[in-house]
Design a protein around this motif. Structure first.
Motif, short mmCIF file in Angstrom:
data_model
loop_
_atom_site.label_atom_id
_atom_site.label_comp_id
_atom_site.label_asym_id
_atom_site.label_seq_id
_atom_site.Cartn_x
_atom_site.Cartn_y
_atom_site.Cartn_z
N GLU A 42 10.36 -11.52 29.70
CA GLU A 42 11.24 -10.44 30.17
C GLU A 42 12.65 -10.96 30.46
OE1 GLU A 42 12.30 -6.60 31.15
OE2 GLU A 42 10.42 -7.32 30.27
N ARG A 43 12.78 -12.24 30.79
CA ARG A 43 14.06 -12.80 31.22
C ARG A 43 15.18 -12.55 30.22
NH1 ARG A 43 13.57 -18.86 32.45
NH2 ARG A 43 13.28 -18.98 30.18
N GLY A 44 14.89 -12.64 28.94
CA GLY A 44 15.94 -12.52 27.94
C GLY A 44 16.27 -11.10 27.52
N GLN A 45 15.59 -10.12 28.09
CA GLN A 45 15.78 -8.73 27.66
C GLN A 45 16.96 -8.08 28.38
OE1 GLN A 45 13.85 -7.93 24.89
NE2 GLN A 45 13.56 -10.11 25.31
N VAL A 46 18.13 -8.66 28.15
CA VAL A 46 19.38 -8.15 28.69
C VAL A 46 20.37 -8.08 27.54
CG1 VAL A 46 19.01 -8.94 31.05
CG2 VAL A 46 20.02 -10.50 29.37
N SER A 47 21.53 -7.48 27.78
CA SER A 47 22.49 -7.31 26.69
C SER A 47 23.91 -7.53 27.20
CB SER A 47 22.36 -5.91 26.08
OG SER A 47 22.60 -4.92 27.07
N GLY A 48 24.85 -7.58 26.25
CA GLY A 48 26.26 -7.67 26.59
C GLY A 48 26.61 -8.91 27.39
N GLU A 49 27.46 -8.71 28.39
CA GLU A 49 27.93 -9.81 29.21
C GLU A 49 26.80 -10.47 29.99
OE1 GLU A 49 30.99 -11.20 29.36
OE2 GLU A 49 31.44 -9.91 27.66
N GLU A 50 25.80 -9.70 30.35
CA GLU A 50 24.66 -10.25 31.08
C GLU A 50 23.89 -11.25 30.21
OE1 GLU A 50 20.93 -8.69 33.86
OE2 GLU A 50 22.19 -7.27 32.76
N GLY A 131 21.87 -18.18 18.75
CA GLY A 131 21.52 -18.72 20.05
C GLY A 131 20.47 -17.86 20.70
N VAL A 132 19.81 -18.39 21.74
CA VAL A 132 18.76 -17.67 22.44
C VAL A 132 19.06 -17.72 23.93
CG1 VAL A 132 16.29 -17.45 22.88
CG2 VAL A 132 17.09 -18.30 20.67
N ASP A 169 15.84 -13.36 22.74
CA ASP A 169 14.58 -14.07 22.67
C ASP A 169 14.40 -14.74 21.31
OD1 ASP A 169 13.06 -12.04 20.84
OD2 ASP A 169 13.93 -10.83 22.44
N TYR A 170 13.41 -15.63 21.24
CA TYR A 170 13.13 -16.39 20.02
C TYR A 170 12.75 -15.48 18.85
CZ TYR A 170 13.01 -20.93 22.42
OH TYR A 170 13.32 -22.07 23.10
N GLU A 171 11.91 -14.50 19.11
CA GLU A 171 11.39 -13.67 18.03
C GLU A 171 12.51 -12.93 17.29
OE1 GLU A 171 8.52 -13.87 16.90
OE2 GLU A 171 7.37 -14.82 18.50
N THR A 172 13.53 -12.50 18.04
CA THR A 172 14.65 -11.82 17.39
C THR A 172 15.36 -12.73 16.41
OG1 THR A 172 14.98 -10.36 19.30
CG2 THR A 172 16.84 -10.65 17.81
N VAL A 173 15.54 -14.00 16.81
CA VAL A 173 16.21 -14.94 15.92
C VAL A 173 15.35 -15.27 14.71
CG1 VAL A 173 17.25 -17.23 15.73
CG2 VAL A 173 17.54 -15.91 17.82
N TRP A 174 14.05 -15.43 14.92
CA TRP A 174 13.17 -15.69 13.77
C TRP A 174 13.24 -14.55 12.77
CZ3 TRP A 174 11.96 -20.06 12.16
CH2 TRP A 174 11.52 -21.10 12.98
N ASN A 175 13.31 -13.32 13.25
CA ASN A 175 13.44 -12.18 12.33
C ASN A 175 14.74 -12.26 11.54
OD1 ASN A 175 11.01 -10.97 13.00
ND2 ASN A 175 11.89 -9.65 14.57
#
Length: 223
Positions: A42-50, A131-132, A169-175
Motif C-alpha cells: 500500500e505504501r507506494g499507492q500515491v501520486s504526484g508530489e507525494e 523508478g519505484v 510499485d514494482y509491478e507497474t514498472v514490470w508492465n
C-alpha cells in the motif's frame, strides 16, 4: 552434456519429472503469458508530489543522494558539481543513450567517454528506465544505451531518471518493461538499484562499495 544441461537435469531428477509433461508445460506457458502480479504494498499507492517525496525518502534511507532539476539541460552542471563537491576526477563514462548524449556536456569541463566500462572508470552516468517510489529503487535495462557494467564497476554512479517514469510499485514498472520490449525480446538483464552497494557480513559492520558503487546519486528531471 553442457553444464547448463547438467544443472537442469539434476533439477528435473530431484522433482521427479522429465520436463516434457503436457500439464506442467501448459501451466508454465499460462503463467508466462498472463504475467500475474505479485503482492503490491500500500505504501507506494500515491501520486504526484507525494509519490516523488516518497521516492526521495526511500532512496535517501538506502544511502543514495538525490537532486531534482527542472530540465535535462541542467543535468551536466549538476553532475559536474557533484563530482567537484566530492573531490572526484572530472571524468565520466556513459553509454549511447540519446537522452544523455544530447545533453550539453560541452558546457562543463568534464571529460566524457562512451561505451561499457572495463573496470578503470571512477565515475559513470546512466539513464534509468524508471523508478519505484515504494523502495526508492532505479530500474536499469541492459544494452548499449546503458551498459550493465556501469551499474557495477565504477565507484560513483550517477543515475538520471525522469519524474514521469517513477511509478508507485514494482509491478507497474514490470508492465512498462514488457510493453516497451515485448515478451519475446526482453532486455538481457534488468537491474534494480537501491542505493550504493553495501555489505554487513563481517561482524555486522556496514561496508559501502562491497559489490558495486560506493556512491549512488540520483538526478530526477521534472520536465
Amino acid at each position: 552434456m553442457s553444464a547448463r544441461d547438467e544443472v537442469l537435469a539434476n533439477i528435473r531428477r530431484s522433482l521427479g519429472v522429465k520436463g516434457n509433461e503436457t500439464i506442467r508445460r501448459q501451466i508454465a506457458m499460462e503463467r508466462l503469458e498472463r504475467a500475474p502480479k505479485g503482492i503490491i504494498p500500500e505504501r507506494g499507492q500515491v501520486s504526484g508530489e507525494e509519490r516523488l517525496a516518497l521516492f526521495r525518502r526511500q532512496a535517501e534511507a538506502a544511502l543514495a543522494t538525490m537532486t531534482e532539476v527542472s530540465s535535462a539541460d541542467e543535468v551536466p552542471q549538476i553532475v559536474a558539481t557533484f563530482l567537484r563537491d566530492h573531490n572526484l576526477p572530472a571524468t565520466l563514462r556513459m553509454g549511447q543513450d540519446q537522452r544523455l548524449t544530447g545533453m550539453p556536456w560541452g558546457e562543463t569541463s568534464l571529460e566524457v567517454s562512451q561505451g561499457p566500462s572495463q573496470g578503470g572508470d571512477i565515475n559513470a552516468v546512466s539513464h534509468a528506465f524508471g523508478g519505484v517510489a515504494e523502495t526508492g529503487s532505479l530500474v536499469m535495462v541492459s544494452g548499449p544505451e546503458n551498459p550493465s557494467t556501469l551499474n557495477f564497476l565504477p565507484d560513483n554512479h550517477i543515475i538520471v531518471v525522469s519524474a514521469k517514469d517513477i511509478a508507485g510499485d514494482y509491478e507497474t514498472v514490470w508492465n512498462k518493461v514488457r510493453f516497451a520490449f515485448g515478451k519475446g525480446s526482453m532486455p538481457r538483464t534488468v537491474n534494480w538499484i537501491t542505493g550504493p552497494s553495501r555489505s554487513g557480513d563481517i561482524e555486522q559492520t556496514l561496508l559501502l562499495g562491497a559489490h558495486g558503487p560506493r556512491r549512488v546519486h540520483v538526478v530526477v528531471v521534472r520536465d
